[in-house]
Design a protein around this motif. Structure first.
Motif, mmCIF file in Angstrom:
data_model
loop_
_atom_site.group_PDB
_atom_site.id
_atom_site.type_symbol
_atom_site.label_atom_id
_atom_site.label_comp_id
_atom_site.label_asym_id
_atom_site.label_seq_id
_atom_site.Cartn_x
_atom_site.Cartn_y
_atom_site.Cartn_z
ATOM 1 N N GLN A 8 0.827 -1.196 0.000
ATOM 2 C CA GLN A 8 0.000 0.000 0.000
ATOM 3 C C GLN A 8 0.866 1.253 0.000
ATOM 4 N N LEU A 9 1.953 1.222 0.749
ATOM 5 C CA LEU A 9 2.865 2.361 0.812
ATOM 6 C C LEU A 9 3.535 2.580 -0.542
ATOM 7 N N THR A 10 3.903 1.463 -1.187
ATOM 8 C CA THR A 10 4.531 1.568 -2.515
ATOM 9 C C THR A 10 3.562 2.157 -3.527
ATOM 10 N N THR A 11 2.310 1.735 -3.437
ATOM 11 C CA THR A 11 1.289 2.261 -4.348
ATOM 12 C C THR A 11 1.087 3.748 -4.144
ATOM 13 N N ILE A 12 1.094 4.179 -2.886
ATOM 14 C CA ILE A 12 0.917 5.601 -2.582
ATOM 15 C C ILE A 12 2.091 6.408 -3.109
ATOM 16 N N MET A 13 3.307 5.880 -2.952
ATOM 17 C CA MET A 13 4.500 6.584 -3.432
ATOM 18 C C MET A 13 4.488 6.702 -4.957
ATOM 19 N N GLU A 14 4.051 5.603 -5.632
ATOM 20 C CA GLU A 14 4.002 5.647 -7.086
ATOM 21 C C GLU A 14 2.943 6.616 -7.577
ATOM 22 N N SER A 15 1.830 6.693 -6.826
ATOM 23 C CA SER A 15 0.767 7.620 -7.225
ATOM 24 C C SER A 15 1.193 9.063 -7.047
ATOM 25 N N LYS A 16 2.125 9.299 -6.143
ATOM 26 C CA LYS A 16 2.600 10.661 -5.926
ATOM 27 C C LYS A 16 3.647 11.068 -6.958
ATOM 28 N N THR A 17 4.257 10.096 -7.661
ATOM 29 C CA THR A 17 5.243 10.419 -8.696
ATOM 30 C C THR A 17 4.541 11.052 -9.888
ATOM 31 N N PRO A 18 4.888 12.255 -10.256
ATOM 32 C CA PRO A 18 4.199 12.933 -11.362
ATOM 33 C C PRO A 18 4.477 12.257 -12.692
ATOM 34 N N HIS A 19 3.553 12.437 -13.603
ATOM 35 C CA HIS A 19 3.688 11.889 -14.946
ATOM 36 C C HIS A 19 4.860 12.573 -15.650
ATOM 37 N N PRO A 20 5.567 11.846 -16.548
ATOM 38 C CA PRO A 20 6.702 12.470 -17.249
ATOM 39 C C PRO A 20 6.362 13.775 -17.941
ATOM 40 N N LEU A 21 5.170 13.884 -18.525
ATOM 41 C CA LEU A 21 4.772 15.135 -19.171
ATOM 42 C C LEU A 21 4.602 16.255 -18.141
ATOM 43 N N GLN A 22 4.103 15.881 -16.965
ATOM 44 C CA GLN A 22 3.969 16.871 -15.896
ATOM 45 C C GLN A 22 5.345 17.299 -15.411
ATOM 46 N N GLN A 23 6.276 16.352 -15.353
ATOM 47 C CA GLN A 23 7.647 16.695 -14.970
ATOM 48 C C GLN A 23 8.267 17.665 -15.973
ATOM 49 N N ILE A 24 8.022 17.420 -17.246
ATOM 50 C CA ILE A 24 8.553 18.315 -18.284
ATOM 51 C C ILE A 24 7.943 19.706 -18.150
ATOM 52 N N ALA A 25 6.630 19.758 -17.878
ATOM 53 C CA ALA A 25 5.952 21.053 -17.734
ATOM 54 C C ALA A 25 6.493 21.831 -16.543
ATOM 55 N N ASP A 26 6.942 21.123 -15.517
ATOM 56 C CA ASP A 26 7.452 21.787 -14.313
ATOM 57 C C ASP A 26 8.938 22.112 -14.411
ATOM 58 N N THR A 27 9.613 21.627 -15.450
ATOM 59 C CA THR A 27 11.056 21.868 -15.609
ATOM 60 C C THR A 27 11.283 22.769 -16.822
ATOM 61 N N PRO A 28 11.728 24.013 -16.610
ATOM 62 C CA PRO A 28 11.870 24.968 -17.732
ATOM 63 C C PRO A 28 12.766 24.471 -18.855
ATOM 64 N N THR A 29 13.899 23.845 -18.502
ATOM 65 C CA THR A 29 14.829 23.414 -19.548
ATOM 66 C C THR A 29 14.224 22.318 -20.418
ATOM 67 N N HIS A 30 13.608 21.325 -19.804
ATOM 68 C CA HIS A 30 12.984 20.243 -20.556
ATOM 69 C C HIS A 30 11.784 20.757 -21.352
ATOM 70 N N LEU A 32 11.347 23.824 -22.556
ATOM 71 C CA LEU A 32 11.844 24.607 -23.692
ATOM 72 C C LEU A 32 12.394 23.701 -24.784
ATOM 73 N N LEU A 33 13.114 22.654 -24.375
ATOM 74 C CA LEU A 33 13.672 21.733 -25.348
ATOM 75 C C LEU A 33 12.572 21.013 -26.123
ATOM 76 N N LEU A 34 11.522 20.603 -25.414
ATOM 77 C CA LEU A 34 10.415 19.918 -26.082
ATOM 78 C C LEU A 34 9.727 20.841 -27.089
ATOM 79 N N LYS A 35 9.539 22.095 -26.710
ATOM 80 C CA LYS A 35 8.920 23.054 -27.627
ATOM 81 C C LYS A 35 9.784 23.261 -28.867
ATOM 82 N N GLN A 36 11.079 23.391 -28.655
ATOM 83 C CA GLN A 36 11.984 23.598 -29.789
ATOM 84 C C GLN A 36 11.990 22.400 -30.722
ATOM 85 N N TRP A 37 12.009 21.203 -30.153
ATOM 86 C CA TRP A 37 12.040 19.999 -30.978
ATOM 87 C C TRP A 37 10.727 19.819 -31.741
#
Length: 206
Positions: A8-30, A32-37
């Motif tokens: 149950q703890l592992t499931t909760i931790m995984e649910s708290k891990t943001p989606h890769p697209l959300q990670q990109i949206a929260d990281t300016p460098t990533h 910007l790179l995605l927009k440029q590409w």
């Protein structure tokens, strides 16, 4: 019970891990790179579409040159045959001046052969550029997918360096051909031109 709590703890931790697209949206460098590409990928697709249109246009022009070549010689031979069939002094004069239509036919044939050769070289050049654009688009699309899949785990320096290295070290491994289709086309038109010259002489003098 302990295993249940651990799962149950592992499931909760995984649910708290943001989606890769959300990670990109929260990281300016990533982000910007995605927009440029994505923008560069769109530009490459536009260039591919333009190159395909240009290739189609050149192929239509080559086809028209083929039509002009055979149409010109067909009409000229018909007119020469009509003139020679009259016989008499006019026929003798036509035989003496047979070098005039022969020279015109030769000059027209050489000019058309050069035009076909030039258009064929243009087509080959455009096809090579189109192939490179497609390879760049495929390579860039692969990097975009990796970025979307990995999120912040995407190593910018490593991946970008790999992209540049792949572009710079790309070698077109193609077999060297002694004869190409363009050479056979040129030889065919030259042979037809020589045949027409012979036929012109036969028509006017016999």
């Amino acid at each position: 019970m302990a295993d249940y709590n651990k799962n149950q703890l592992t499931t909760i931790m995984e649910s708290k891990t943001p989606h890769p697209l959300q990670q990109i949206a929260d990281t300016p460098t990533h982000k910007l790179l995605l927009k440029q590409w994505l923008k560069e990928e769109e530009l490459i697709l536009n260039r591919i579409s333009l190159k395909e249109t240009q290739i189609d246009s050149v192929r239509k022009e080559i086809t028209m040159l083929y039509v002009f070549f055979f149409l010109f010689h067909s009409i000229s031979l018909i007119l020469l045959f009509d003139a020679s069939s009259r016989g008499g002094p006019a026929g003798l004069l036509a035989c003496r001046r047979s070098w005039i239509p022969s020279l015109c036919s030769l000059l027209f044939s050489l000019g058309l052969i050069w035009a076909v050769r030039y258009k064929s070289e243009t087509e080959s050049h455009l096809e090579k550029l189109l192939e490179r654009e497609k390879e760049d688009c495929k390579l860039l699309g692969k990097c975009v997918e990796e970025l979307k899949k990995k999120g912040i785990e995407f190593d910018l320096l490593k991946e970008v360096d790999a992209l540049r290295r792949a572009k710079s070290l790309r070698v077109e491994a193609k077999a060297v051909k002694k004869w190409s289709a363009k050479d056979f086309v040129t030889l065919f038109f030259f042979s037809v031109s020589c045949f027409v010259l012979a036929i012109t002489r036969v028509i006017l003098c016999n």
